[in-house]
Design an enzyme around this catalytic site. Structure first.
Site, short mmCIF file in Angstrom:
data_model
loop_
_atom_site.label_atom_id
_atom_site.label_comp_id
_atom_site.label_asym_id
_atom_site.label_seq_id
_atom_site.Cartn_x
_atom_site.Cartn_y
_atom_site.Cartn_z
N LYS A 108 1.28 -3.25 6.58
CA LYS A 108 1.81 -3.18 5.21
C LYS A 108 3.32 -2.91 5.22
O LYS A 108 4.05 -3.45 4.39
CB LYS A 108 1.07 -2.10 4.42
CG LYS A 108 -0.42 -2.41 4.19
CD LYS A 108 -0.62 -3.66 3.37
CE LYS A 108 -2.07 -3.87 2.94
NZ LYS A 108 -2.27 -5.05 2.12
N TYR A 166 -3.11 -0.60 9.96
CA TYR A 166 -3.04 -0.98 8.54
C TYR A 166 -1.64 -0.68 7.99
O TYR A 166 -1.00 -1.52 7.35
CB TYR A 166 -4.11 -0.19 7.77
CG TYR A 166 -4.19 -0.50 6.29
CD1 TYR A 166 -4.91 -1.61 5.83
CD2 TYR A 166 -3.57 0.32 5.35
CE1 TYR A 166 -5.00 -1.88 4.47
CE2 TYR A 166 -3.65 0.05 4.00
CZ TYR A 166 -4.37 -1.05 3.55
OH TYR A 166 -4.44 -1.31 2.21
N SER A 203 0.86 -1.18 0.00
CA SER A 203 0.00 0.00 0.00
C SER A 203 0.90 1.23 0.00
O SER A 203 2.05 1.15 0.44
CB SER A 203 -0.85 -0.01 1.27
OG SER A 203 -1.36 1.27 1.55
P1 NDP Z 1 -11.63 -6.12 -1.29
O1 NDP Z 1 -12.27 -5.82 0.03
O2 NDP Z 1 -12.38 -5.84 -2.55
O3 NDP Z 1 -11.16 -7.67 -1.33
C1 NDP Z 1 -10.52 -8.24 -0.23
C2 NDP Z 1 -10.31 -9.71 -0.54
O4 NDP Z 1 -9.60 -10.30 0.56
C3 NDP Z 1 -11.63 -10.46 -0.67
O5 NDP Z 1 -11.49 -11.44 -1.68
C4 NDP Z 1 -11.81 -11.12 0.68
O6 NDP Z 1 -12.58 -12.32 0.55
C5 NDP Z 1 -10.36 -11.44 1.04
N1 NDP Z 1 -10.10 -11.58 2.47
C6 NDP Z 1 -10.26 -10.65 3.45
N2 NDP Z 1 -9.93 -11.20 4.63
C7 NDP Z 1 -9.55 -12.47 4.39
C8 NDP Z 1 -9.09 -13.55 5.20
N3 NDP Z 1 -8.98 -13.42 6.54
N4 NDP Z 1 -8.79 -14.73 4.62
C9 NDP Z 1 -8.90 -14.88 3.27
N5 NDP Z 1 -9.32 -13.91 2.45
C10 NDP Z 1 -9.65 -12.72 3.01
O7 NDP Z 1 -10.24 -5.35 -1.25
P2 NDP Z 1 -9.26 -4.77 -2.36
O8 NDP Z 1 -9.30 -5.58 -3.59
O9 NDP Z 1 -9.44 -3.32 -2.43
O10 NDP Z 1 -7.87 -5.02 -1.60
C11 NDP Z 1 -7.13 -6.18 -1.76
C12 NDP Z 1 -5.75 -5.92 -1.18
O11 NDP Z 1 -5.21 -4.76 -1.79
C13 NDP Z 1 -5.72 -5.67 0.30
O12 NDP Z 1 -4.57 -6.28 0.87
C14 NDP Z 1 -5.59 -4.16 0.40
O13 NDP Z 1 -4.96 -3.76 1.59
C15 NDP Z 1 -4.73 -3.88 -0.81
N6 NDP Z 1 -4.82 -2.51 -1.30
C16 NDP Z 1 -6.01 -2.00 -1.74
C17 NDP Z 1 -6.06 -0.70 -2.21
C18 NDP Z 1 -7.32 -0.09 -2.71
O14 NDP Z 1 -7.34 1.14 -2.92
N7 NDP Z 1 -8.39 -0.85 -2.95
C19 NDP Z 1 -4.86 0.15 -2.21
C20 NDP Z 1 -3.67 -0.51 -1.74
C21 NDP Z 1 -3.67 -1.79 -1.31
P3 NDP Z 1 -13.53 -12.88 1.73
O15 NDP Z 1 -14.24 -11.68 2.32
O16 NDP Z 1 -14.42 -13.87 1.06
O17 NDP Z 1 -12.61 -13.54 2.71
#
Ligand code: NDP
Length: 278
Positions: free
Chosen positions: A190, A186, A173
């Site tokens: 990261k 957070y 991030s």
């Molecule tokens: P979303 O909330 O759209 O997706 C998150 C994903 O992680 C889902 O598939 C969810 O599936 C899964 N997940 C969450 N907790 C768990 C767990 N304990 N075990 C397994 N799977 C898990 O998020 P984003 O796509 O936006 O973000 C994805 C990654 O990118 C994250 O690490 C985030 O920090 C990082 N990021 C995002 C940014 C943004 O602007 N969107 C910017 C920078 C980094 P389920 O709920 O079914 O478990």
């Protein structure tokens, strides 16, 4: 032709041949990739990119229905098998058994995108509850830690059996290198991922294992524009949110042999947000 010219010709031919092979190796046919948090957002986009590039893809998430629907979508793009599994990365035992099921199902793992993560924000550092701190660290840092641990162990075993190679990518991030008031949990998770990935890169390159971190900027979640739209429109060099699909290409590249010398790096994909001094 002089020796010098002949040498140049040989070297140039070799360089051109190797560059063509490297770029063709963006085709991931025969490779197996794991994407954690692969059922939506950036993870789903990366999983789709890896599948479209020819890899067999396993996706993990906690929501079984979403996992299955995401796998159905990927199957429409993929020539190779897709495997969805319900794994909570915050549980180290679940990660270990999930990894065993994955190897049993798809035979091996060549690339891992440790992407699963949650975002929680408080009004300030002092407002972050212990529960929120533990949830965020357990998922974002320790979840990736367990996933990367299982992957490195598998890749080192393969190396010792004469079958080297592996690429690990973690999802960081912009918060890794900035102050995020109210998001210290957070940001700490990261930043910890950065330290983890650089250590793995330094320690396991000799086993053919590469490890890198991608730092996306502001990326739309679930296709919905978020609360920073006006800030991005005003001072973003690319004045909009990024889309999950715009992270897929870098993950495919890092997973591939085209990135064979790319190790220990942090790559920012933020439309130039971080470098803009305006
Ligand atoms: P979303 O909330 O759209 O997706 C998150 C994903 O992680 C889902 O598939 C969810 O599936 C899964 N997940 C969450 N907790 C768990 C767990 N304990 N075990 C397994 N799977 C898990 O998020 P984003 O796509 O936006 O973000 C994805 C990654 O990118 C994250 O690490 C985030 O920090 C990082 N990021 C995002 C940014 C943004 O602007 N969107 C910017 C920078 C980094 P389920 O709920 O079914 O478990």
């Amino acid at each position: 032709m002089s020796n010098e010219a002949r040498d140049w010709a040989e070297v140039a031919a070799e360089t051109a041949r190797e560059a063509a092979v490297a770029v063709r190796s963006l085709d991931l046919s025969g490779k197996v990739a794991l994407v954690t948090g692969g059922n939506r957002g950036i993870g789903l986009a990366a999983a789709a990119g890896l599948a479209a590039a020819g890899a067999s893809v396993a996706l993990w998430g906690r929501d079984h229905t979403r996992n299955t629907s995401a796998a159905d979508l990927l199957e429409d793009l993929a020539a190779a098998p897709i495997f969805a599994d319900r794994v909570d990365v915050a549980d180290p035992t679940a990660v270990r058994s999930g990894f065993e099921r994955l190897v049993a199902e798809l035979g091996r793992v060549d690339c891992v995108f440790a992407n699963a993560g949650i975002a929680e924000h408080a009004a300030s550092f002092l407002d972050i509850t212990d529960d929120s701190r533990d949830r965020v660290l357990q998922t974002n840092l320790l979840g990736a830690w367990s996933t990367v641990g299982a992957a490195v162990s598998h890749m080192v075993d393969r190396h010792e059996r004469g079958d080297p190679g592996g690429s690990i990518v973690v999802n960081g991030s912009l918060a890794t290198a900035r102050g995020l008031s109210g998001g210290e949990h957070y940001a700490a998770a990261k930043a910890g991922l950065g330290a983890l990935v650089r250590g793995v890169a330094a320690g396991y390159g000799r086993y053919g294992v590469r490890a890198n971190m991608v730092c996306p900027g502001y990326i739309e979640r679930d296709g919905m524009p978020g609360r920073f739209a006006s800030k991005l429109a005003e001072r973003g060099p690319v004045p909009r949110y990024g889309r999950p699909a715009e992270i897929a290409g870098i993950v495919v590249y890092l997973a591939s042999e085209a990135a064979a010398y790319h190790n220990g790096d942090t790559i920012t994909v933020d439309g130039g947000w971080s470098i803009n001094v305006k």
